[in-house]
Design an enzyme around this catalytic site. Structure first.
Site, PDB file in Angstrom:
ATOM      1  N   PRO A  33       0.793  -1.230   0.000  1.00  0.00           N
ATOM      2  CA  PRO A  33       0.000   0.000   0.000  1.00  0.00           C
ATOM      3  C   PRO A  33       0.827   1.282   0.000  1.00  0.00           C
ATOM      4  CG  PRO A  33      -0.117  -1.119   2.133  1.00  0.00           C
ATOM      5  CD  PRO A  33       0.535  -2.067   1.171  1.00  0.00           C
ATOM      6  N   ASN A  34       0.325   2.216  -0.778  1.00  0.00           N
ATOM      7  CA  ASN A  34       0.841   3.585  -0.907  1.00  0.00           C
ATOM      8  C   ASN A  34       2.120   3.691  -1.716  1.00  0.00           C
ATOM      9  OD1 ASN A  34      -1.250   4.892   0.643  1.00  0.00           O
ATOM     10  ND2 ASN A  34      -0.381   3.857   2.410  1.00  0.00           N
ATOM     11  N   ARG A  40       5.231  12.110  -3.384  1.00  0.00           N
ATOM     12  CA  ARG A  40       5.130  12.725  -2.050  1.00  0.00           C
ATOM     13  C   ARG A  40       6.315  12.256  -1.211  1.00  0.00           C
ATOM     14  NH1 ARG A  40      -0.246  13.792  -0.482  1.00  0.00           N
ATOM     15  NH2 ARG A  40       0.733  14.685   1.369  1.00  0.00           N
ATOM     16  N   TYR A 100      11.337   8.780   0.836  1.00  0.00           N
ATOM     17  CA  TYR A 100      11.272   7.691  -0.148  1.00  0.00           C
ATOM     18  C   TYR A 100      11.962   7.992  -1.480  1.00  0.00           C
ATOM     19  CZ  TYR A 100       7.859   5.988   3.221  1.00  0.00           C
ATOM     20  OH  TYR A 100       7.260   5.562   4.376  1.00  0.00           O
ATOM     21  N   ASN A 118       8.037  -5.605  -0.881  1.00  0.00           N
ATOM     22  CA  ASN A 118       7.957  -4.488   0.068  1.00  0.00           C
ATOM     23  C   ASN A 118       6.485  -4.409   0.469  1.00  0.00           C
ATOM     24  OD1 ASN A 118       7.783  -2.149   1.511  1.00  0.00           O
ATOM     25  ND2 ASN A 118       8.959  -0.901   0.062  1.00  0.00           N
ATOM     26  N   ALA A 136       3.128  -0.732   4.827  1.00  0.00           N
ATOM     27  CA  ALA A 136       2.665  -0.739   6.224  1.00  0.00           C
ATOM     28  C   ALA A 136       2.151  -2.115   6.664  1.00  0.00           C
ATOM     29  CB  ALA A 136       1.579   0.315   6.409  1.00  0.00           C
ATOM     30  N   HIS A 149       4.066  -4.402   9.150  1.00  0.00           N
ATOM     31  CA  HIS A 149       3.980  -4.245  10.604  1.00  0.00           C
ATOM     32  C   HIS A 149       2.679  -4.771  11.195  1.00  0.00           C
ATOM     33  CE1 HIS A 149       7.185  -1.682   9.303  1.00  0.00           C
ATOM     34  NE2 HIS A 149       6.367  -0.794   8.776  1.00  0.00           N
ATOM     35  N   ASP A 161       1.404 -15.589   6.624  1.00  0.00           N
ATOM     36  CA  ASP A 161       0.887 -16.951   6.408  1.00  0.00           C
ATOM     37  C   ASP A 161       0.961 -17.336   4.936  1.00  0.00           C
ATOM     38  OD1 ASP A 161       0.351 -17.275   9.094  1.00  0.00           O
ATOM     39  OD2 ASP A 161      -1.802 -16.900   8.933  1.00  0.00           O
ATOM     40  N   GLU A 188      12.766  -9.359   1.581  1.00  0.00           N
ATOM     41  CA  GLU A 188      11.947  -8.218   2.002  1.00  0.00           C
ATOM     42  C   GLU A 188      12.737  -6.931   1.780  1.00  0.00           C
ATOM     43  OE1 GLU A 188      10.911  -8.533   6.130  1.00  0.00           O
ATOM     44  OE2 GLU A 188       9.838  -6.623   6.171  1.00  0.00           O
ATOM     45  N   HIS A 246      12.678  -2.634   2.251  1.00  0.00           N
ATOM     46  CA  HIS A 246      12.105  -1.353   2.691  1.00  0.00           C
ATOM     47  C   HIS A 246      12.989  -0.242   2.177  1.00  0.00           C
ATOM     48  CE1 HIS A 246       9.167  -3.276   5.191  1.00  0.00           C
ATOM     49  NE2 HIS A 246      10.119  -4.090   5.598  1.00  0.00           N
ATOM     50  N   ILE A 247      12.372   0.737   1.572  1.00  0.00           N
ATOM     51  CA  ILE A 247      13.133   1.852   1.009  1.00  0.00           C
ATOM     52  C   ILE A 247      13.794   2.642   2.127  1.00  0.00           C
ATOM     53  CG2 ILE A 247      12.912   3.989  -0.324  1.00  0.00           C
ATOM     54  CD1 ILE A 247      10.430   2.610  -1.678  1.00  0.00           C
ATOM     55  N   SER A 248      13.033   2.919   3.166  1.00  0.00           N
ATOM     56  CA  SER A 248      13.565   3.669   4.309  1.00  0.00           C
ATOM     57  C   SER A 248      14.148   2.690   5.333  1.00  0.00           C
ATOM     58  CB  SER A 248      12.446   4.496   4.952  1.00  0.00           C
ATOM     59  OG  SER A 248      11.441   3.641   5.483  1.00  0.00           O
ATOM     60  N   ARG A 268      13.113   4.810  12.369  1.00  0.00           N
ATOM     61  CA  ARG A 268      11.841   5.537  12.357  1.00  0.00           C
ATOM     62  C   ARG A 268      11.015   5.203  13.613  1.00  0.00           C
ATOM     63  NH1 ARG A 268       9.210   5.140   6.551  1.00  0.00           N
ATOM     64  NH2 ARG A 268       8.040   6.889   7.421  1.00  0.00           N
ATOM     65  N   ARG A 285       7.330   0.795  13.446  1.00  0.00           N
ATOM     66  CA  ARG A 285       7.863   0.272  12.173  1.00  0.00           C
ATOM     67  C   ARG A 285       9.026  -0.696  12.393  1.00  0.00           C
ATOM     68  NH1 ARG A 285       5.443   3.708   8.273  1.00  0.00           N
ATOM     69  NH2 ARG A 285       5.116   5.798   9.108  1.00  0.00           N
TER      70      ARG A 285
HETATM   71  O1  CA2 Z   1      10.382   2.037   3.775  1.00  0.00           O
HETATM   72  C1  CA2 Z   1       9.538   1.352   3.198  1.00  0.00           C
HETATM   73  O2  CA2 Z   1       9.704   0.892   2.083  1.00  0.00           O
HETATM   74  C2  CA2 Z   1       8.183   1.109   3.868  1.00  0.00           C
HETATM   75  O3  CA2 Z   1       7.804  -0.243   3.613  1.00  0.00           O
HETATM   76  C3  CA2 Z   1       7.208   2.069   3.210  1.00  0.00           C
HETATM   77  C4  CA2 Z   1       5.811   2.073   3.847  1.00  0.00           C
HETATM   78  C5  CA2 Z   1       5.914   2.217   5.352  1.00  0.00           C
HETATM   79  O4  CA2 Z   1       4.624   2.088   5.932  1.00  0.00           O
HETATM   80  C6  CA2 Z   1       6.840   1.192   5.978  1.00  0.00           C
HETATM   81  O5  CA2 Z   1       6.916   1.418   7.362  1.00  0.00           O
HETATM   82  C7  CA2 Z   1       8.224   1.298   5.375  1.00  0.00           C
HETATM   83  C8  CA2 Z   1       4.973   3.228   3.327  1.00  0.00           C
HETATM   84  C9  CA2 Z   1       4.983   3.410   1.879  1.00  0.00           C
HETATM   85  C10 CA2 Z   1       4.398   4.767   1.611  1.00  0.00           C
HETATM   86  O6  CA2 Z   1       4.934   5.197   0.405  1.00  0.00           O
HETATM   87  C11 CA2 Z   1       4.751   6.495   0.085  1.00  0.00           C
HETATM   88  C12 CA2 Z   1       5.553   6.968  -0.921  1.00  0.00           C
HETATM   89  C13 CA2 Z   1       5.441   8.277  -1.283  1.00  0.00           C
HETATM   90  C14 CA2 Z   1       4.508   9.101  -0.672  1.00  0.00           C
HETATM   91  C15 CA2 Z   1       3.696   8.607   0.325  1.00  0.00           C
HETATM   92  C16 CA2 Z   1       3.813   7.290   0.700  1.00  0.00           C
END
Ligand code: CA2
Length: 145
Positions: free
Chosen positions: A10-11, A18, A23, A74, A77, A80, A87, A98, A100-102, A107, A111
């Protein structure tokens, strides 16, 4: 040759649009194009997918049981929160990496734990979108050995 599924949760469709300070500036389309290009270089087939819906991600992981050689995921959210994704991954027999970009450990505390990490052969966090490329290289090594 079965493809590697590169799955985003998601997202992540908002990548580059954004929060570039967290990211980066690459869009999801940019990332998918870089992963596809590296796949061609490494001789590995890649299939990219993204969904904002937990059940859709679960369905794709089920599909991977017969159609994919490995999964790079990836889960966003859902990392978490989602026992359902864990499963589903536990029912997949190939390697799972797995991404994660960040750096989720730098954080908020919520997370720091990922359900998916209990299943993954490896976890990459905090390498920006380059993490997907590192994961693909690692996936190729895992498939070779
Ligand atoms: O760091 C990551 O890749 C995450 O999986 C990204 C998730 C976050 O909930 C995880 O804790 C860490 C969120 C992705 C949201 O991506 C966006 C990208 C641009 C603008 C807004 C959201």
């Amino acid at each position: 040759m079965k493809p590697i599924f590169v799955m985003n949760g998601p997202n992540l469709n908002l990548l580059g649009l954004r929060q570039p300070e967290i990211y980066g500036r690459e869009t999801l389309a940019d990332v998918e194009a870089s992963v596809a290009a590296l796949g061609r270089e490494l001789g590995v087939a890649v299939q990219a997918m993204q969904s904002n819906h937990e059940g859709q991600l679960v369905d794709w992981i089920h599909e991977a049981r017969t159609k994919a050689a490995g999964i790079i995921i990836n889960p966003g959210a859902y990392s978490h929160t989602s026992v359902a994704i864990l499963d589903a991954l536990n029912a997949f027999e190939g390697p799972v990496l797995e991404v994660h970009i960040s750096n989720i450990h730098k954080r908020e505390a919520f997370r720091h734990h990922s359900f998916v990490s209990a299943r993954a052969e490896g976890v990459i966090a905090g390498f920006g979108t380059e993490g997907y490329l590192l994961a693909l290289r690692r996936m190729k090594s895992l498939m070779a050995g």
